[in-house]
Design a protein around this motif. Structure first.
Motif, PDB file in Angstrom:
ATOM      1  N   VAL A  38      33.368   9.323  15.015  1.00 39.10           N
ATOM      2  CA  VAL A  38      34.155   9.145  16.157  1.00 39.10           C
ATOM      3  C   VAL A  38      35.389   9.830  15.964  1.00 39.10           C
ATOM      4  CG1 VAL A  38      35.087   7.353  17.536  1.00 39.10           C
ATOM      5  CG2 VAL A  38      32.890   6.942  16.471  1.00 39.10           C
ATOM      6  N   LYS A  39      35.691  10.563  17.173  1.00 37.90           N
ATOM      7  CA  LYS A  39      37.131  11.384  17.060  1.00 37.90           C
ATOM      8  C   LYS A  39      37.991  10.370  17.706  1.00 37.90           C
ATOM      9  CE  LYS A  39      35.615  16.099  17.746  1.00 37.90           C
ATOM     10  NZ  LYS A  39      35.732  17.272  18.463  1.00 37.90           N
ATOM     11  N   ALA A  40      38.997   9.710  17.002  1.00 39.63           N
ATOM     12  CA  ALA A  40      39.937   8.965  17.392  1.00 39.63           C
ATOM     13  C   ALA A  40      41.155   9.592  17.942  1.00 39.63           C
ATOM     14  CB  ALA A  40      40.382   7.898  16.453  1.00 39.63           C
ATOM     15  N   VAL A  41      41.370  10.875  17.312  1.00 37.64           N
ATOM     16  CA  VAL A  41      42.791  11.580  17.794  1.00 37.64           C
ATOM     17  C   VAL A  41      42.030  13.046  17.794  1.00 37.64           C
ATOM     18  CG1 VAL A  41      44.998  12.439  17.319  1.00 37.64           C
ATOM     19  CG2 VAL A  41      44.325  10.196  17.031  1.00 37.64           C
ATOM     20  N   GLU A  42      42.328  13.687  18.926  1.00 41.06           N
ATOM     21  CA  GLU A  42      41.856  15.128  18.975  1.00 41.06           C
ATOM     22  C   GLU A  42      42.993  16.160  19.627  1.00 41.06           C
ATOM     23  OE1 GLU A  42      38.005  17.267  21.008  1.00 41.06           O
ATOM     24  OE2 GLU A  42      38.469  15.101  21.513  1.00 41.06           O
ATOM     25  N   ASN A  43      43.496  16.939  18.842  1.00 44.64           N
ATOM     26  CA  ASN A  43      44.168  17.977  19.182  1.00 44.64           C
ATOM     27  C   ASN A  43      45.812  17.517  19.711  1.00 44.64           C
ATOM     28  OD1 ASN A  43      42.335  20.063  18.607  1.00 44.64           O
ATOM     29  ND2 ASN A  43      41.594  19.842  20.521  1.00 44.64           N
ATOM     30  N   ALA A  44      46.207  16.440  18.975  1.00 43.19           N
ATOM     31  CA  ALA A  44      47.321  15.874  19.503  1.00 43.19           C
ATOM     32  C   ALA A  44      48.581  16.826  18.664  1.00 43.19           C
ATOM     33  CB  ALA A  44      47.573  14.375  18.961  1.00 43.19           C
ATOM     34  N   SER A  45      49.617  16.765  19.606  1.00 43.85           N
ATOM     35  CA  SER A  45      50.587  17.594  19.237  1.00 43.85           C
ATOM     36  C   SER A  45      52.145  16.946  19.942  1.00 43.85           C
ATOM     37  CB  SER A  45      50.772  19.252  19.525  1.00 43.85           C
ATOM     38  OG  SER A  45      49.700  19.743  19.182  1.00 43.85           O
ATOM     39  N   PHE A  46      52.987  16.875  19.047  1.00 44.29           N
ATOM     40  CA  PHE A  46      54.425  16.382  19.407  1.00 44.29           C
ATOM     41  C   PHE A  46      55.375  16.469  18.362  1.00 44.29           C
ATOM     42  CE2 PHE A  46      52.421  12.481  17.883  1.00 44.29           C
ATOM     43  CZ  PHE A  46      53.316  12.144  17.001  1.00 44.29           C
ATOM     44  N   SER A  47      56.714  16.553  18.870  1.00 44.25           N
ATOM     45  CA  SER A  47      57.815  16.784  17.847  1.00 44.25           C
ATOM     46  C   SER A  47      58.895  15.709  17.913  1.00 44.25           C
ATOM     47  CB  SER A  47      58.405  18.200  17.788  1.00 44.25           C
ATOM     48  OG  SER A  47      58.856  18.513  18.991  1.00 44.25           O
ATOM     49  N   VAL A  82      41.082  15.201   9.878  1.00 42.02           N
ATOM     50  CA  VAL A  82      40.051  16.591   9.576  1.00 42.02           C
ATOM     51  C   VAL A  82      40.683  17.868   9.813  1.00 42.02           C
ATOM     52  CG1 VAL A  82      38.115  17.340  10.581  1.00 42.02           C
ATOM     53  CG2 VAL A  82      38.049  14.915  10.652  1.00 42.02           C
ATOM     54  N   SER A  83      41.690  18.011  10.841  1.00 38.84           N
ATOM     55  CA  SER A  83      42.530  19.045  10.910  1.00 38.84           C
ATOM     56  C   SER A  83      43.961  18.914  11.307  1.00 38.84           C
ATOM     57  CB  SER A  83      41.853  19.896  11.656  1.00 38.84           C
ATOM     58  OG  SER A  83      41.437  19.438  13.068  1.00 38.84           O
ATOM     59  N   GLY A  90      59.760  19.340   6.502  1.00 34.92           N
ATOM     60  CA  GLY A  90      59.335  20.682   5.960  1.00 34.92           C
ATOM     61  C   GLY A  90      57.894  20.235   4.975  1.00 34.92           C
ATOM     62  N   GLN A  91      57.583  18.961   4.698  1.00 34.87           N
ATOM     63  CA  GLN A  91      56.560  18.825   4.210  1.00 34.87           C
ATOM     64  C   GLN A  91      55.026  18.366   4.703  1.00 34.87           C
ATOM     65  OE1 GLN A  91      57.225  15.854   1.068  1.00 34.87           O
ATOM     66  NE2 GLN A  91      55.710  16.640  -0.368  1.00 34.87           N
ATOM     67  N   ASP A  92      53.947  18.878   4.724  1.00 33.79           N
ATOM     68  CA  ASP A  92      52.604  18.572   5.387  1.00 33.79           C
ATOM     69  C   ASP A  92      52.283  17.023   4.768  1.00 33.79           C
ATOM     70  OD1 ASP A  92      50.584  18.303   6.871  1.00 33.79           O
ATOM     71  OD2 ASP A  92      49.858  20.199   6.528  1.00 33.79           O
ATOM     72  N   LEU A  93      52.343  16.013   5.453  1.00 32.74           N
ATOM     73  CA  LEU A  93      51.819  14.842   4.902  1.00 32.74           C
ATOM     74  C   LEU A  93      50.260  14.463   5.285  1.00 32.74           C
ATOM     75  CD1 LEU A  93      54.749  12.661   6.436  1.00 32.74           C
ATOM     76  CD2 LEU A  93      54.863  13.577   4.130  1.00 32.74           C
ATOM     77  N   ALA A  94      49.758  15.709   5.892  1.00 31.43           N
ATOM     78  CA  ALA A  94      48.438  15.271   6.394  1.00 31.43           C
ATOM     79  C   ALA A  94      47.388  15.177   5.212  1.00 31.43           C
ATOM     80  CB  ALA A  94      47.878  16.373   7.375  1.00 31.43           C
ATOM     81  N   HIS A  95      47.662  15.938   4.295  1.00 33.56           N
ATOM     82  CA  HIS A  95      46.677  15.849   3.240  1.00 33.56           C
ATOM     83  C   HIS A  95      47.426  15.564   1.761  1.00 33.56           C
ATOM     84  CE1 HIS A  95      43.537  17.330   6.144  1.00 33.56           C
ATOM     85  NE2 HIS A  95      44.397  18.264   6.344  1.00 33.56           N
TER      86      HIS A  95
END
Length: 619
Positions: A38-47, A82-83, A90-95
């Motif tokens: 199930v896609k819970a969040v899709e292509n979300a962007s904000f700053s 997933v992506s 400056g640090q990517d927390l996603a993975h």
């Protein structure tokens, strides 16, 4: 306030001070379920810029909390990013590996979760729980941890912090428990604080106090805030930037004032219209009617939306009416509306019906304090009327006595003194046959539709239960009545085979309303019936109640701590404080000319009550 200025939290700041503190780009989060992904969040962007506040707004299932939990690495085990990227300084927390994430979580990114009772250990003292956070992140030593705990709790606004630190969560009020969570979330002076619905279960006055506390502490620390909420008024009041999410996607983002006054996306427009705190006009019952075929079509669409995993925003719609507000509470100086202006319940003749369906005089409930000679007055000398076919709201903070008053009227608890008249009959003097009749003519709708519905019963059995209990009609007639009730509350007939857990919160509350209507009551006591619902679902339920009142001549006693909701539905408002009625007048009078200081304080605490909204959007 105790000084909580950071002592070194800027050491890890990004080399570029103008770069956003948090930048989310093309985030996609999926959950593995037994029915597939199930896609819970899709292509979300904000700053989120440094030192500012951003709010993510949306109803349950929109993906706002999932987005926030992804940012802090607290997704459930069946969820994964997933992506996309989550750039923090400056640090990517996603993975990021969990070991490195633990060094950031708490120290650089703090969290204030929604439910304090679920997030505080019930068998551990408050001070110990705050101290653990300080020790784990090196913000205190064994030698000075007790002093640091007192400083942190004091900064969070807890009086007598030294003694409070020795207490357990159950010894705290709801507001105090939320302050304890704020203390834990800000104990390590993080650069980012994620506040996930931090005040959704609190009274408006406590809510404002808590939010003011967060604002004060984060301003002193220079902390940025990511606020998660379904309340658009609260979001606009507390954040300069808004992000609106719907079905896992960001549908609109921008400055708060711009989104409120010029929303571009239909979903954002519906949020503006539905949010009680930003509504510019009052809903009037009886402004429209919806035929059965249309109701059923809307119901099928709403149910189909839930089947896909999303709360539907469909339902009957009210227009702005111009009905006469109900007045007539004894002793308030108001005049009663003429009987010709009041709707009468079906089957009753106007001439024989008393003008007021309920008359309460000097109602008092006293409890004996254990181990004390002093009595506790839960309700003291309350006098009020409920005009027939009108909505009377009782408002006040938790502990004000409003629910106790309602429970006495329902004969769930006995009053200590005073009188309650229903349709000219003394409620206290009812014999067995009269009480049986009373139970059928007065029905409740409770706050939590999940706990008030038997989880082991199908929806059909739940709605039919009152008809079976009071032996109304034949089996065939009861079946027909259940389907008629489903049409009245805009639920599809195929929901009858479902169980409460298979429905959304709004659909469960519609089932509760259908059950309350089954015996064709004349008075419905609504005890916080929409406080647990998102604003869109809340608006649907309020509109449904207004429509049913118009069609059936129902009278409502509406219990709430939310004055914004009360403004939308009530004809008459009674304000309670510490068990006493401090103000009673027509809804318009209370909101436009409040007389008691407590009423003015309640009104001032409504989130977003000073926002300037385009009337065309809010009406």
């Amino acid at each position: 306030m105790t000084d909580i200025t950071p002592t070194g939290s800027t050491a890890d700041q990004s080399e570029n001070p103008d770069a956003p503190l948090l930048e989310v780009r093309d985030l996609e989060v999926r959950f593995r379920t037994t029915h597939g992904e199930v896609k819970a969040v899709e292509n979300a962007s904000f700053s989120l810029p440094r030192g500012s506040a951003l709010a993510i707004v949306g109803e349950s299932g929109s993906g706002k909390s999932t987005t926030a939990m992804a940012c802090i690495g607290l997704l459930p085990t069946n969820g994964e990013v997933v992506s996309g990227s989550i750039m923090f300084e400056g640090q990517d927390l996603a993975h990021l590996p969990e070991a490195k994430m633990r060094a950031i979580r708490g120290r650089a990114i703090g969290l204030v979760p929604q439910d304090p009772m679920s997030n505080l250990n019930p068998v551990t003292k408050i001070g110990t729980q705050v101290g653990e956070t300080l020790l784990v992140h090196g913000m205190a030593t064994r030698k000075n941890v007790k002093q640091r705990v007192i400083e942190v709790l004091t900064a969070a606004g807890l009086p007598d912090a030294g003694e409070r630190a020795k207490q357990y969560p159950h010894e705290f009020s709801g507001g105090m428990r939320q302050r304890a969570l704020i203390a834990i979330g800000l104990a390590c002076q993080p650069r980012l604080l994620i506040a996930d619905e931090p005040t959704s279960a609190l009274d408006v006055t406590v809510q404002r106090t808590i939010l003011d506390q967060i604002d004060s502490m984060t301003e002193q620390l220079g902390t940025s805030v990511l606020l998660i909420t379904h309340d658009l008024g609260l979001a606009a009041e507390r954040a300069s930037q808004l992000v609106v999410m719907h079905r896992g996607r960001v549908v609109e983002a921008g400055p708060a004032e711009q989104l409120l006054n010029d929303p571009q996306h239909p979903y954002t427009q519906s949020l503006v219209r539905a949010a009680p705190s930003v509504a510019a006009v009052r809903l009037r019952p009886g402004a429209f009617t919806v035929d059965t075929a249309t109701r059923q079509k809307l119901a099928e669409e709403a149910f189909a939306g839930h089947e896909a995993g999303h709360e539907s925003a469909h339902g009957p719609q009210h227009g702005g009416g111009t009905g006469v507000p109900g007045v007539g509470t004894s002793g308030t100086g108001s005049h009663a509306a003429s009987s010709s202006e009041r709707p009468v319940a079906a089957g009753q003749e106007q001439s024989s019906a008393p003008a007021n369906i309920v008359e309460i005089r000097d109602l008092t409930k006293v409890y004996r304090r254990r181990g004390s000679k002093d009595d506790f007055y839960a309700v003291k000398d309350v006098t009020l009327d409920v005009p027939r076919g009108q909505t009377v709201a009782i408002v006040g903070e938790s502990g004000s006595g409003k629910t106790t008053t309602a429970r006495m009227l329902l004969k769930l608890i006995e009053p200590t003194s005073g009188s309650m008249m229903f349709d000219g009959m003394d409620v206290a003097a009812l014999d067995k046959a009269q009480l049986n009749d009373f139970r059928q003519r007065v029905q409740p709708i409770f706050q939590d539709p999940y706990s008030s519905l038997n989880p082991m019963f199908t929806i059909e059995r739940i709605v039919e239960e009152p008809l079976n209990t009071y032996k109304r009609g034949s089996r065939k007639e009861r079946t027909a009545r259940v389907r008629e009730l489903m049409d009245q509350v805009s639920l599809p007939h195929n929901a009858l085979r479902r169980y409460p857990a298979e429905l959304s919160g709004g659909q469960r509350q519609r089932v509760a309303i259908a059950r309350a209507l089954a015996l064709q009551p004349e008075l419905i006591v609504c005890d916080e019936p929409v406080s647990a619902l998102d604003v869109l679902v809340q608006a649907q339920i309020l509109e449904l109640l207004g429509d049913l009142q118009s069609e059936l001549g129902l009278s409502y006693l509406f219990i709430s701590h939310d004055l914004a909701v009360v403004r939308l539905i009530s004809d008459y408002v009674c304000v309670m404080k510490d068990g006493e009625l401090v103000e009673a007048a027509s809804s318009e009078e209370v909101f436009q000319n409040p007389r008691h200081p407590y009423t003015r304080r309640l009104l001032a605490s409504i989130p977003g009550n000073e926002l300037e909204i385009d009337e065309d959007l809010a009406s």
